[in-house]
Structure formats: structure tokens, C-alpha cells
Design a protein around this motif. Sequence first.
Motif, PDB file in Angstrom:
ATOM      1  N   GLY A   1       0.795  -1.215   0.000  1.00  0.00           N
ATOM      2  CA  GLY A   1       0.000   0.000   0.000  1.00  0.00           C
ATOM      3  C   GLY A   1       0.825   1.260   0.000  1.00  0.00           C
ATOM      4  N   GLY A   2       2.072   1.191   0.467  1.00  0.00           N
ATOM      5  CA  GLY A   2       2.832   2.415   0.621  1.00  0.00           C
ATOM      6  C   GLY A   2       4.172   2.462  -0.082  1.00  0.00           C
ATOM      7  N   VAL A   3       5.077   1.586   0.279  1.00  0.00           N
ATOM      8  CA  VAL A   3       6.455   1.708  -0.184  1.00  0.00           C
ATOM      9  C   VAL A   3       6.585   1.439  -1.682  1.00  0.00           C
ATOM     10  N   ILE A   4       6.043   0.317  -2.153  1.00  0.00           N
ATOM     11  CA  ILE A   4       6.167  -0.002  -3.581  1.00  0.00           C
ATOM     12  C   ILE A   4       5.458   1.038  -4.450  1.00  0.00           C
ATOM     13  N   PRO A   5       4.205   1.439  -4.132  1.00  0.00           N
ATOM     14  CA  PRO A   5       3.572   2.482  -4.956  1.00  0.00           C
ATOM     15  C   PRO A   5       4.302   3.822  -4.902  1.00  0.00           C
ATOM     16  N   LEU A   6       4.898   4.150  -3.767  1.00  0.00           N
ATOM     17  CA  LEU A   6       5.641   5.411  -3.682  1.00  0.00           C
ATOM     18  C   LEU A   6       6.881   5.366  -4.573  1.00  0.00           C
ATOM     19  N   LEU A   7       7.578   4.246  -4.584  1.00  0.00           N
ATOM     20  CA  LEU A   7       8.734   4.108  -5.476  1.00  0.00           C
ATOM     21  C   LEU A   7       8.308   4.148  -6.941  1.00  0.00           C
ATOM     22  N   LEU A   8       7.190   3.511  -7.264  1.00  0.00           N
ATOM     23  CA  LEU A   8       6.696   3.567  -8.642  1.00  0.00           C
ATOM     24  C   LEU A   8       6.245   4.973  -9.018  1.00  0.00           C
ATOM     25  N   ALA A   9       5.678   5.708  -8.071  1.00  0.00           N
ATOM     26  CA  ALA A   9       5.276   7.092  -8.350  1.00  0.00           C
ATOM     27  C   ALA A   9       6.499   7.947  -8.672  1.00  0.00           C
ATOM     28  N   ILE A  10       7.584   7.741  -7.947  1.00  0.00           N
ATOM     29  CA  ILE A  10       8.818   8.467  -8.243  1.00  0.00           C
ATOM     30  C   ILE A  10       9.325   8.097  -9.637  1.00  0.00           C
ATOM     31  N   CYS A  11       9.248   6.802  -9.979  1.00  0.00           N
ATOM     32  CA  CYS A  11       9.677   6.367 -11.319  1.00  0.00           C
ATOM     33  C   CYS A  11       8.801   6.974 -12.409  1.00  0.00           C
ATOM     34  N   VAL A  12       7.485   6.994 -12.195  1.00  0.00           N
ATOM     35  CA  VAL A  12       6.575   7.558 -13.196  1.00  0.00           C
ATOM     36  C   VAL A  12       6.858   9.039 -13.400  1.00  0.00           C
ATOM     37  N   TYR A  13       7.208   9.732 -12.348  1.00  0.00           N
ATOM     38  CA  TYR A  13       7.487  11.159 -12.448  1.00  0.00           C
ATOM     39  C   TYR A  13       8.838  11.429 -13.122  1.00  0.00           C
ATOM     40  N   VAL A  14       9.868  10.691 -12.727  1.00  0.00           N
ATOM     41  CA  VAL A  14      11.235  11.035 -13.102  1.00  0.00           C
ATOM     42  C   VAL A  14      11.695  10.407 -14.414  1.00  0.00           C
ATOM     43  N   VAL A  15      11.293   9.179 -14.690  1.00  0.00           N
ATOM     44  CA  VAL A  15      11.839   8.451 -15.842  1.00  0.00           C
ATOM     45  C   VAL A  15      11.615   9.176 -17.170  1.00  0.00           C
ATOM     46  N   PRO A  16      10.400   9.663 -17.483  1.00  0.00           N
ATOM     47  CA  PRO A  16      10.271  10.392 -18.762  1.00  0.00           C
ATOM     48  C   PRO A  16      11.144  11.649 -18.831  1.00  0.00           C
TER      49      PRO A  16
END
Length: 190
Positions: free
Chosen positions: A94-109
Motif C-alpha cells: 500500500g505504501g512503499v512499492i507504490p511510492l517508489l513507482l510514483a517516483i519512477c513515473v514522475y522522473v523516468v520520462p
Amino acid sequence: MSILDPAIESSVPADAAAARSEPSLLGRFLAAQVSSDHKTIAKLLGADAIAAIVIAALLGALAGLERIDGDGALLPERLLPEIFNGYRLGLVLGGVIPLLLAICVYVVPLQLGARSLAFPRAASLGAWTWLFGIVLIVIALFNNGGPHGSNDDLSILYVGGVGLVAIGLTLIAATVATSVLTTRAPGMRL
């Protein structure tokens, strides 16, 4: 403005034009919910993940208070497995994995020089699927339907919620991986 530029007079008052061009707070909120902008998707996913971390931390504190008490008088006995399970699952899925994915979605592009993710609607669908799965898990846990629960129908709902969470997170990760493989700027290698 030079002499050659014509002066255009607007027949619409400035206040009316400004009110028409700026959407209301509700309009901006609804537009953010269906946005295909990777930054907006990441912000929504990150905010939901932070809320899940806070709730999981509260469940962890409640479980810690129960352990300190020793005689088990603080909470009913049937709630303890559900609280521990909600704490563990809420913190990780609920928290750690989605937060890491949110950072990836924001930064990777931004790192790739791309305008957006490869499949931004799929990332949005993954975020909504994840959130719906978390809601199903919470409903199942509150109604004694987790892994140690006595209600069989709600135990199935719990398993379905975990499955939706896994599908949503996998969908988000797949869009990030596809973006890395397909939307790099010319000349950029892996």
C-alpha cells in the motif's frame, strides 16, 4: 507593439475572459483524475501511497500498544491478526512499492527526454486498479475477512483485492519499463 501590428480590441470584459479560461476547483480536481500527464499520475499515486503509509503506521502503533499491554485487554482478540496483516500489507503493497513507482513515473520520462510515458492511460489504469484493490483489502479486513478471518466470502474478497493490487502495480511497472525501452531520446543508450 509596432506600428504595423493592429490593435485588437476585445468585446469581452477582462473579468469574464479570465473566469472562462480558468476552471473551478472541482473542474481541476476531476481533470486530474483522468489526466494522461505522467506528473499528475505520479502525484496522485504518491499522495495515495503516503496516505497508506500513514494509515499503516497508525496500525503499527496500535499493534505496538497491544504488545506493550501484555494481557491483551486493549483490543479484542479477533482483531489482532487483522491489524498485523493490515500493517504489513499496507506498508509494503500500500505504501512503499507504490511510492517508489510514483517516483519512477514522475522522473523516468524526464530523464529519457520523452514527453510522457509510453502508455500513460495504462499507468493511470494501474493506479486506479491499485487503489480499488487497497479499498477491497480494507473492507475485507474490517469485516473479519483477512487471512485469519472467519468469513469465507470476505476472505475471497481479500484475495481478490491483493490480486488487483498486484495487477495495478505490475501495470504501472510495465509502463515505466516500456518507456525506458521505447521513448529514449535519439542517441541515448540503455
